[in-house]
Design an enzyme around this catalytic site. Structure first.
Site, short mmCIF file in Angstrom:
data_model
loop_
_atom_site.label_atom_id
_atom_site.label_comp_id
_atom_site.label_asym_id
_atom_site.label_seq_id
_atom_site.Cartn_x
_atom_site.Cartn_y
_atom_site.Cartn_z
CG HIS A 130 -1.78 1.18 1.37
ND1 HIS A 130 -3.06 1.23 0.87
CD2 HIS A 130 -1.55 2.39 1.95
CE1 HIS A 130 -3.58 2.42 1.14
NE2 HIS A 130 -2.68 3.14 1.79
CD GLU A 131 1.68 3.71 3.76
OE1 GLU A 131 1.78 4.71 3.02
OE2 GLU A 131 0.80 3.61 4.63
CG HIS A 134 0.21 6.01 -0.99
ND1 HIS A 134 -0.98 6.24 -1.66
CD2 HIS A 134 -0.17 5.59 0.26
CE1 HIS A 134 -2.01 5.98 -0.88
NE2 HIS A 134 -1.54 5.58 0.30
CG HIS A 140 -6.17 6.10 0.24
ND1 HIS A 140 -6.23 7.03 1.23
CD2 HIS A 140 -5.08 5.33 0.53
CE1 HIS A 140 -5.24 6.84 2.08
NE2 HIS A 140 -4.52 5.82 1.67
CB CYS A 141 -8.31 1.87 -4.51
SG CYS A 141 -9.34 0.99 -5.70
CB CYS A 146 -8.11 -2.34 -4.19
SG CYS A 146 -6.58 -1.69 -4.93
CB CYS A 165 -8.67 -3.17 -8.03
SG CYS A 165 -8.39 -1.40 -8.30
CB CYS A 168 -4.72 0.04 -8.22
SG CYS A 168 -5.84 1.11 -7.29
#
Length: 180
Positions: A130-131, A134, A140-141, A146, A165, A168
């Protein structure tokens, strides 16, 4: 060749490192390397909050990146915050080089539950992807499964997948092509 560098900082046992490396390689297509960072966690400690400023740790982490680093991922086992939130699981520079994840609130022990190394590793992998997402420009989704979905609670992390997803993934692919 460019690498994603993993910077473990006072994390204790690193049973999670090999699964993390494999997951990052799969998600982003870069090999990983480990690096002992020149970071003083004490400089990031906020006495009033009894927590560590994730932004202050990031500033130290990115001060002198290796020339072959595409991204830097710091891993700590301390309680992180940013001024506007009570705590954060991690922080990243949008389209930048540095990101940081804390295992502190990812660990069942924080919630008074028995330690579960597999669950801790899974949560760490999701937050790291996640990080780093970025860092590659993803925001953010809205898709609840996701990995780029925002997580306010540890249960949110447990619910989402470690996968991006389709939307993304496409945005990541575009960002990586533009970088070349």
């Amino acid at each position: 060749m460019a690498f994603i560098y993993i910077l473990p900082m006072e994390t204790g046992p690193t049973f999670w490192i090999e699964p993390l490396e494999k997951s990052l390689q799969r998600a982003f297509g870069y090999q990983t390397r480990k690096l002992r960072p020149k970071v003083s966690l004490e400089k990031a400690f906020d006495l009033k909050r009894s927590q560590y400023s994730s932004s202050q740790i990031l500033i130290q982490m990115i001060a002198q990146p290796p020339p072959d680093a595409v991204k830097l991922l710091g891993i700590v086992n301390v309680d992180l915050f940013i001024p506007i939130l009570t705590f954060v699981f991690g922080e990243a520079q949008l389209r930048g080089i540095g990101s940081l994840v804390s295992m502190h609130r990812l660990n069942n022990r924080f919630y008074g539950l028995p330690e579960d190394r597999n669950l801790l590793t899974e949560r760490l992998i999701k937050e790291a992807i996640h990080e780093l997402g970025h860092n590659f420009g993803l925001v953010h989704c809205a898709n609840p499964r996701c990995v780029m979905r925002s997580s306010t609670y540890v249960e949110d992390i447990d619910f989402k997948s470690r996968e991006m997803c389709g939307l993304c993934r496409d945005q990541l692919w575009t960002a990586k092509k533009e970088r070349r």
